[in-house]
Design a protein around this motif. Sequence first.
Motif, mmCIF file in Angstrom:
data_model
loop_
_atom_site.group_PDB
_atom_site.id
_atom_site.type_symbol
_atom_site.label_atom_id
_atom_site.label_comp_id
_atom_site.label_asym_id
_atom_site.label_seq_id
_atom_site.Cartn_x
_atom_site.Cartn_y
_atom_site.Cartn_z
ATOM 1 N N ALA A 180 114.116 154.384 48.056
ATOM 2 C CA ALA A 180 114.833 155.165 46.929
ATOM 3 C C ALA A 180 115.013 156.651 47.282
ATOM 4 N N GLN A 181 115.406 156.873 48.596
ATOM 5 C CA GLN A 181 115.440 158.172 48.890
ATOM 6 C C GLN A 181 116.878 158.873 48.662
ATOM 7 N N ALA A 182 118.027 158.083 48.559
ATOM 8 C CA ALA A 182 119.376 158.650 48.858
ATOM 9 C C ALA A 182 120.037 157.914 47.537
ATOM 10 N N VAL A 183 119.506 157.819 46.577
ATOM 11 C CA VAL A 183 120.243 157.073 45.629
ATOM 12 C C VAL A 183 121.540 157.812 44.772
ATOM 13 N N ASP A 184 121.428 159.162 44.889
ATOM 14 C CA ASP A 184 122.445 159.778 44.113
ATOM 15 C C ASP A 184 123.568 160.118 45.145
ATOM 16 N N GLY A 185 123.166 160.263 46.475
ATOM 17 C CA GLY A 185 124.197 160.225 47.681
ATOM 18 C C GLY A 185 124.959 158.955 47.645
ATOM 19 N N ALA A 186 124.345 157.804 47.514
ATOM 20 C CA ALA A 186 124.892 156.454 47.642
ATOM 21 C C ALA A 186 125.901 156.076 46.345
ATOM 22 N N LEU A 187 125.384 156.651 45.251
ATOM 23 C CA LEU A 187 126.399 156.577 44.010
ATOM 24 C C LEU A 187 127.544 157.382 44.100
ATOM 25 N N GLY A 188 127.430 158.478 45.019
ATOM 26 C CA GLY A 188 128.412 159.431 45.053
ATOM 27 C C GLY A 188 129.512 158.944 45.890
ATOM 28 N N LEU A 189 129.226 157.740 46.645
ATOM 29 C CA LEU A 189 130.171 157.229 47.544
ATOM 30 C C LEU A 189 131.090 156.328 46.883
ATOM 31 N N GLY A 190 130.944 155.955 45.576
ATOM 32 C CA GLY A 190 131.841 155.524 44.863
ATOM 33 C C GLY A 190 131.240 153.908 44.067
ATOM 34 N N PHE A 191 130.062 153.624 44.660
ATOM 35 C CA PHE A 191 129.656 152.468 44.282
ATOM 36 C C PHE A 191 129.342 152.244 42.629
ATOM 37 N N GLY A 192 129.647 151.273 42.158
ATOM 38 C CA GLY A 192 129.247 151.077 40.687
ATOM 39 C C GLY A 192 127.668 150.958 40.225
ATOM 40 N N PHE A 193 127.032 150.486 41.319
ATOM 41 C CA PHE A 193 125.598 150.478 41.213
ATOM 42 C C PHE A 193 125.033 150.468 42.479
ATOM 43 N N VAL A 194 123.706 150.775 42.618
ATOM 44 C CA VAL A 194 122.962 150.830 43.815
ATOM 45 C C VAL A 194 121.590 149.977 43.524
ATOM 46 N N GLU A 195 121.251 149.022 44.572
ATOM 47 C CA GLU A 195 120.046 148.458 44.533
ATOM 48 C C GLU A 195 119.126 148.844 45.756
ATOM 49 N N VAL A 196 117.934 149.568 45.268
ATOM 50 C CA VAL A 196 116.936 150.145 46.310
ATOM 51 C C VAL A 196 115.994 148.827 46.597
ATOM 52 N N GLY A 197 115.173 149.073 47.714
ATOM 53 C CA GLY A 197 114.236 148.281 48.153
ATOM 54 C C GLY A 197 114.460 147.607 49.512
ATOM 55 N N GLY A 198 113.927 146.347 49.571
ATOM 56 C CA GLY A 198 112.586 145.685 48.784
ATOM 57 C C GLY A 198 111.415 146.677 48.667
ATOM 58 N N VAL A 199 110.911 146.666 47.757
ATOM 59 C CA VAL A 199 109.672 147.491 47.336
ATOM 60 C C VAL A 199 108.433 146.594 47.377
#
Length: 363
Positions: free
Chosen positions: A67-86
């Motif tokens: 979960a280090q780059a959630v906002d950067g990934a969302l900024g690429l246009g994804f409708g959602f992001v799944e982090v992990g596995g944790v």
Amino acid sequence: MIGSLFSLARPLIHRLDAETAHRLTIAALAATPALRPGPDDPVLATEAFGLAFPNPVGLAAGFDKHAQAVDGALGLGFGFVEVGGVTPLAQPGNPRPRVFRLPEDEAVINRYGLNSEGMEAVAARLKARRRRGGLVGVNLGANKDSADRAADYAILARHLAPLADFLTVNVSSPNTPGLRDLQAESALDDLIARALAARDEAAQSANRPTPVLLKIAPDLTLPELDGMVAVARKRGIDGMVVSNTTIARPDSLRGDARRETGGLSGRPLFAPSTRLLAETFRRVEGQFPLVGVGGVDSAAAAFAKIRAGASLVQLYSALVFKGPGLVGEIKAGLAQEARQAGVERIGLLTGRDAETIARGETL
């Protein structure tokens, strides 16, 4: 613009070993101010698990493990992001090298082994960004040395449910010894019951229970799938993710790394995972939505997942070969497919060809 930059940088990126390139990508996304993509075409708006997604294209687990780059990934246009596995406790995963590109096959083999900075580190990052918006799920895994792996999922669900838009119970990673044994019907029933009870405990102080999804392997037999779907339906799971990486090695593979152990993802996974998705859709009978993963590398591939029964799709490996511009290309293609079909929402086409795809006739 993003696609052009990736085309220029790709030869340099691919000179690095795969894990180093991945770490640099995460660091760059984390350090760069998040892009603000324009609003999505309304035809892409999708509802699933009680959530409203601006578009159905998500980033699969495994890309942003910590979960280090959630906002950067969302900024690429994804409708959602799944982090992990944790995992509950931090663990290093398997020794390097543990991830390999197969460029001739547009595929990746990984045997990371659920390397995780642990639940507390991920929770802290999710808390720090929780007011920034965007839909974020968390993929849950068990520690390799855990004496009670079902308890690990309960611990994670209780701790992370208040911080996530959805949770995914991952019992299908091929890189933790014995983890896939939890897909057996009796073991899975106990695990899901405990995870949902822990989620419900956490929901007492929230507005709604956090949706819990189940991620399955593509290597299941149909009787094994029957058992897993039966558990999911009985326990009232909120959705299923089809599928994780495969331990199979198709004869068509040409890459030098094809004999490496681990989970295979990318284009060779598309056909078997999409057929399993269609088989799952048939068995679920509309009780809950499905997420289609495996070999999504174009709008046509994403649309095939929807036709097979997916309400949402996820991708990861294709970014290695096609770059972040792929996200916009897929969304544009899906919007075009919806309009050509004369529907107001892309979701109205979910499962349209599930029967024929399950028979292997239409892909």
